[in-house]
Design an enzyme around this catalytic site. Structure first.
Site, mmCIF file in Angstrom:
data_model
loop_
_atom_site.group_PDB
_atom_site.id
_atom_site.type_symbol
_atom_site.label_atom_id
_atom_site.label_comp_id
_atom_site.label_asym_id
_atom_site.label_seq_id
_atom_site.Cartn_x
_atom_site.Cartn_y
_atom_site.Cartn_z
ATOM 1 N N THR A 67 -3.328 -8.732 3.821
ATOM 2 C CA THR A 67 -3.072 -9.049 5.224
ATOM 3 C C THR A 67 -1.920 -10.036 5.312
ATOM 4 O O THR A 67 -1.251 -10.118 6.341
ATOM 5 C CB THR A 67 -4.316 -9.646 5.914
ATOM 6 O OG1 THR A 67 -4.862 -10.663 5.077
ATOM 7 C CG2 THR A 67 -5.352 -8.579 6.187
ATOM 8 N N HIS B 3 -14.204 -3.849 -0.004
ATOM 9 C CA HIS B 3 -12.953 -4.610 -0.075
ATOM 10 C C HIS B 3 -12.255 -4.548 -1.411
ATOM 11 O O HIS B 3 -11.259 -5.235 -1.602
ATOM 12 C CB HIS B 3 -13.208 -6.085 0.254
ATOM 13 C CG HIS B 3 -13.408 -6.343 1.716
ATOM 14 N ND1 HIS B 3 -12.360 -6.549 2.577
ATOM 15 C CD2 HIS B 3 -14.520 -6.428 2.465
ATOM 16 C CE1 HIS B 3 -12.829 -6.755 3.793
ATOM 17 N NE2 HIS B 3 -14.137 -6.685 3.760
ATOM 18 N N LYS C 112 -2.386 -9.639 -8.630
ATOM 19 C CA LYS C 112 -1.360 -9.925 -7.621
ATOM 20 C C LYS C 112 0.006 -10.211 -8.260
ATOM 21 O O LYS C 112 1.020 -10.260 -7.580
ATOM 22 C CB LYS C 112 -1.812 -11.098 -6.742
ATOM 23 C CG LYS C 112 -3.010 -10.766 -5.834
ATOM 24 C CD LYS C 112 -3.394 -11.953 -4.981
ATOM 25 C CE LYS C 112 -4.613 -11.734 -4.103
ATOM 26 N NZ LYS C 112 -4.334 -10.980 -2.861
ATOM 27 N N LYS D 69 1.320 -10.538 8.131
ATOM 28 C CA LYS D 69 1.715 -11.792 8.799
ATOM 29 C C LYS D 69 3.206 -12.051 8.605
ATOM 30 O O LYS D 69 3.904 -12.454 9.539
ATOM 31 C CB LYS D 69 0.928 -12.968 8.216
ATOM 32 C CG LYS D 69 -0.581 -12.889 8.403
ATOM 33 C CD LYS D 69 -1.290 -13.943 7.540
ATOM 34 C CE LYS D 69 -2.770 -13.646 7.399
ATOM 35 N NZ LYS D 69 -3.407 -14.451 6.333
ATOM 36 N N LYS E 150 -0.739 -16.641 -1.852
ATOM 37 C CA LYS E 150 -1.981 -15.873 -1.850
ATOM 38 C C LYS E 150 -2.807 -16.382 -3.009
ATOM 39 O O LYS E 150 -2.318 -17.175 -3.814
ATOM 40 C CB LYS E 150 -1.698 -14.372 -1.993
ATOM 41 C CG LYS E 150 -0.732 -14.052 -3.142
ATOM 42 C CD LYS E 150 -0.411 -12.578 -3.255
ATOM 43 C CE LYS E 150 0.494 -12.042 -2.182
ATOM 44 N NZ LYS E 150 0.008 -10.913 -1.451
ATOM 45 N N ARG E 151 -4.048 -15.920 -3.147
ATOM 46 C CA ARG E 151 -4.826 -16.324 -4.306
ATOM 47 C C ARG E 151 -4.057 -15.988 -5.593
ATOM 48 O O ARG E 151 -3.324 -15.002 -5.637
ATOM 49 C CB ARG E 151 -6.186 -15.596 -4.302
ATOM 50 C CG ARG E 151 -7.163 -16.157 -3.291
ATOM 51 C CD ARG E 151 -7.395 -17.621 -3.482
ATOM 52 N NE ARG E 151 -8.135 -17.900 -4.688
ATOM 53 C CZ ARG E 151 -9.441 -18.159 -4.725
ATOM 54 N NH1 ARG E 151 -10.134 -18.213 -3.603
ATOM 55 N NH2 ARG E 151 -10.049 -18.392 -5.857
#
Ligand SMILES: *Cc1c(COP(=O)(O)O)cnc(C)c1O
Length: 827
Positions: free
Chosen positions: A668, A370, A566, A672, A560-561
């Site tokens: 992911t 991952h 990110k 969505k 998101k985290r």
């Protein structure tokens, strides 16, 4: 194998869920007999418990039918081993799967209750950090819906992911005790338990034939107790079991102490062993090597493998058939100890020799990687492993010995390669769990095309050359049942009206929406639904943050985290630049926007917590500045989780997927959002690349350096200051943060952040991508002015999301990795 009188096809007190009157009677009975409250004085939470208990009985029955049919056909089963299952709430999911929402709603109404209020009573089962755990939950849903003989194994954490509040702009963590009021969905199996052992020592002996066998003795033992959750699939006829292990002490009292009269010491041991399943480590992609975490990993792996083997041996006498009947998927390296554990069970308990045990083992496992971030690749100190798991360490040494023999044979004289590939890192004296997982698995997969490519090129190049065909790609997916049908009923209804309801099981059917993308009447309905979702999200924001946001503005969302890779930082820099433009002159081309953030930072992650604070400080100033009123708002929604995502995602116009290229394995969240008709602004990273391929380059906003360019930039001595100094607008933004513009009361608050980014090389290339991000954002503004074109592109995004269903991912795993078939196809 079942006696004829054990049939339960028509249990006489079974409820016909198509009959509102029967449901109503069942609810009252459940309230009286199970919950133990007088229906006349029961509140919504009591009714939630009554309803859930009623459904649990029904799901258990479904599960038994599924299980009997799997035993009856002796099918190959697939076991999904994951430290995390982020399932969220269950009530509405079960009602939709069973197709009984209208009837249950009517029955509750007849009892003076509102289903939506009752559903709100459930707490999120937050047994996961983020994407990895949510993926596991989506996969169970797809396996159940498409009737694969799947089974999930994990840990029943007493405290799941912490809940987050924002106080004075800062994240504060609180325990998430989802079990506080009990979980009505669990089926508790006190009698289904296994002993899991730690520590001790090994004694080996030879019998008369010279066979060596070893025993693991003087161990500290813990009991793993099973709690089952039934995961329904759409249509409701199949249920996949999710078995979560809870730790229980082997003895309630240590009699040695007890007999000496020391009552407190006597119960201490019990508390220590039961901490094993107390908390989920709130770490996402950065790992810390704590002993308790290693014990958790072994605890759930050992219990699960003992259970899997026991189920197999109930039907088959010959262990050599195991790989024909069993596929075990390792969700990341967290369960990689399953490899030596299966070896141990086959040799020490089934009496197999090494060669046979190894043959079985390496044909039973598959491993999903991952992450590419080096700090997230798990390793454990040899000393710790030898103390805690001495038998497993022996087995790992031996696996490594034979493996390195192979390497030497294949590449004679290449000592460097041997050192690089070894499962044991001699320099740091640690076990490389990823190498163990690769060597012990028949297949290894990445989770997006780019990720798999980089995995093969950068992380495991030696393994990739040595084992041809071992590395494969399975791009992640999401279940449309939760992320459209359940979370966005108005859009789901519009889609079903337009293309029929088959998309619920076959997302490729959405393709027929393309024909409607230019239809203005359809566009109007689409936009009206988007607006309705924004009104709902605005209500959530008002309730959680006390802030009023206008549904007419563009909703720009990054949830998101919180992690440096990110790049929430890049987003907030762009927000500050926009603010400056709005304040300076007339900026007619900048449209009114609401920029929404949400996400949790690992409690020990200094930089991530600083970023949360910066977002909140910037929001405070912007939201109170009359000069930009009505044109820019910034919101941080606290406690992001599955239920929050279900409300925010349908409301999104612009989905922020802006990680540094080459760092996000798949993502992911990106899928969505697009499925709910948001346009993506993103880098060519993870699954964004495949999303662009599907929706077309005209229907997505791509910016920034590619993975290759990032590598090139870094190799050529990247200095972030060069980019700041060359860009006046960026320079000004950085100066404002440094000078304390957003935090006058403590102007140096962000010096550590600025320093860490600018003077330590900006490893995630925030500065290098700033300008191209701002330009892409300008293109967003220009397009949003033209609502027709925007709607057309958004509809095309929905129409082209077929590939990103977790159903496609599961079909691929089943065919290419597990070799299992659907029970429906078999029938
Ligand atoms: C989907 C999801 C994630 C993963 O989001 P990414 O943007 O892919 O990181 C994390 N948390 C929750 C609650 C989710 O539903």
């Amino acid at each position: 194998m079942h006696a004829p009188d054990s049939s339960f096809n028509d249990l006489d007190d079974g409820i016909d869920f198509s009959d509102v009157q029967q449901i109503k009677r069942g609810l009252i009975a459940s309230m009286v007999r199970v919950v133990g409250f007088d229906p006349d004085s029961a509140g919504p939470h009591d009714w939630f418990l009554a309803l859930a208990s009623l459904l649990r009985g029904h799901l258990s029955e479904q599960g038994m039918h599924t299980s009997r049919s799997q035993y009856g056909k002796d099918v190959k089963r697939v076991y999904y081993l994951s430290m995390e299952f982020l399932t969220g709430r269950r009530l509405m999911k079960h009602l939709l799967d069973l197709g009984i929402e209208p009837q249950v709603r009517a029955a509750l109404t007849a009892l003076g209750q509102n289903l939506d209020v009752v559903a709100e009573q459930e707490s999120d089962a937050a047994l996961g950090n983020g994407g990895l755990g949510r993926l596991a939950a989506c996969f169970l849903d797809s396996m159940a819906t498409h009737a694969y003989p799947g089974y999930g194994y994990g840990i029943r954490y007493e405290f799941g992911m912490f809940s987050q509040t924002i106080e004075n702009g800062q994240q504060v963590e609180h325990p998430e005790s989802w079990l506080q009021n009990g979980s009505p969905w669990e089926i508790v199996r006190h009698n289904l338990n296994y002993t899991v052992r730690f520590g001790g020592r090994i004694v080996c002996f030879r019998d008369e034939q010279g066979h060596e066998s070893c025993r693991w003795v003087d161990t500290d033992d813990v009991i793993a107790e099973a709690y089952d959750l039934k995961e329904t699939g759409f249509g409701g006829s199949i249920a996949v079991n999710l078995r979560l292990w809870s730790a229980r002490s082997t003895q309630d009292f240590d009699l040695r102490y007890f007999n000496e009269g020391n009552y407190i010491e006597a119960v201490k041991e019990k508390t220590v062993s039961e901490t094993l399943s107390k908390v989920l480590y709130p770490m996402d992609t950065t790992l810390m090597g704590q002993e308790l975490r290693l014990k958790q990993e072994y605890f759930f792996v050992s219990a699960s493998l003992q259970d899997i083997l026991a189920r197999f041996l109930k039907v088959h006498k010959n262990p050599r058939l195991f790989p024909e009947k069993t596929a075990i998927q390792l969700n990341d390296t967290h369960p990689a100890l399953a490899v030596p554990e299966l070896m141990r069970l086959l040799m020490d308990h089934c009496g197999l020799n090494w060669e046979d045990a190894w043959d079985i083992t390496r044909n039973s496992f598959a491993y999903t990687n991952h992450t590419l971030l080096p700090e997230a690749l798990e390793t454990w100190p040899l000393d710790l492993m030898e103390t805690l798991l001495p038998r497993h360490m022996e087995i790992i040494y031996r696996i490594n010995h034979y493996f390195l023999q192979d390497v030497r044979r294949t590449y004679p004289g290449d000592g460097d390669k041997v050192r690089r590939m070894s499962i044991i890192d001699d320099a740091t004296r640690r076990v490389r769990m990823a190498h163990l997982a690769v060597v012990g698995s028949a297949r290894v997969n990445g989770v997006a095309a780019l990720h798999t490519h980089l995995l093969r090129e950068r992380v495991f190049p030696d393994f990739d050359r040595m084992y041809e065909g071992k590395f494969v790609n399975v791009t992640n997916g999401i279940t449309q049942r939760r992320w459209l049908l359940q979370s966005n009923p108005p859009l789901a209804a519009l889609v079903s009206e337009a293309v029929g309801p088959q998309w619920i099981r076959d997302l490729d059917r959405l393709r027929d929406l393309e024909a409607l993308a230019d239809d203005t009447a359809f566009q109007d309905r689409f936009l009206a639904i988007k607006r309705q979702a924004k009104v709902r999200a605005a209500a959530l924001i008002e309730e959680r943050c006390g802030l009023c946001v206008a549904p007419e503005t563009l909703f720009d969302i990054q949830i998101k985290r919180i992690h440096e890779y990110k790049r929430q930082l890049l987003n907030i820099l762009q927000v500050i630049a926009r603010y400056n433009r709005l304040r300076s002159a007339n900026a007619p081309d900048l449209l009114p926007r609401t920029v929404i953030f949400g996400g949790k930072a690992a409690p020990g992650y200094f930089m991530a917590k600083k970023i949360i604070r910066l977002i909140n400080d910037v929001a405070e100033i912007i939201n109170h500045d009359p000069l930009v009123r009505g044109r820019l708002r910034v919101v941080f929604v606290p406690n992001y989780n599955v239920s929050t995502a279900e409300i925010l995602i349908p409301a999104c116009d612009l989905s922020e997927q802006i990680s540094t290229a080459g760092t996000e394995a798949s993502g992911t969240g990106n899928m969505k959002f697009a499925l709910n008709g948001a346009l993506t602004i993103g880098t060519l990273d993870g699954a964004n690349i495949e999303i662009r391929e599907e929706v077309g380059g005209d229907n997505i906003f791509i910016f920034g350096q590619t993975a290759e360019e990032v590598a090139h930039t870094k190799a050529n001595g990247y200095n972030p200051w060069d980019w700041v100094n060359a860009d006046e607008e960026l320079r000004r933004v950085i100066d404002m943060i440094r000078d304390g513009f957003f935090n006058m009361e403590q102007p140096d608050r962000y010096h550590p952040l600025i320093n860490a980014v600018l003077n330590q090389g900006d490893p995630f290339l925030v500065m290098a991508d700033f300008r191209s991000y701002v330009e892409a954002q300008a293109a967003v503004d220009a397009l949003y002015l033209d609502q027709r074109t925007w709607a057309r592109k958004a509809i095309l995004n929905v129409a082209r999301m077929g590939k990103f269903s977790s159903d496609r991912a599961i079909h691929t795993y089943a065919r290419d990795i597990w070799g299992v078939g659907s029970m429906v196809a078999d029938a």
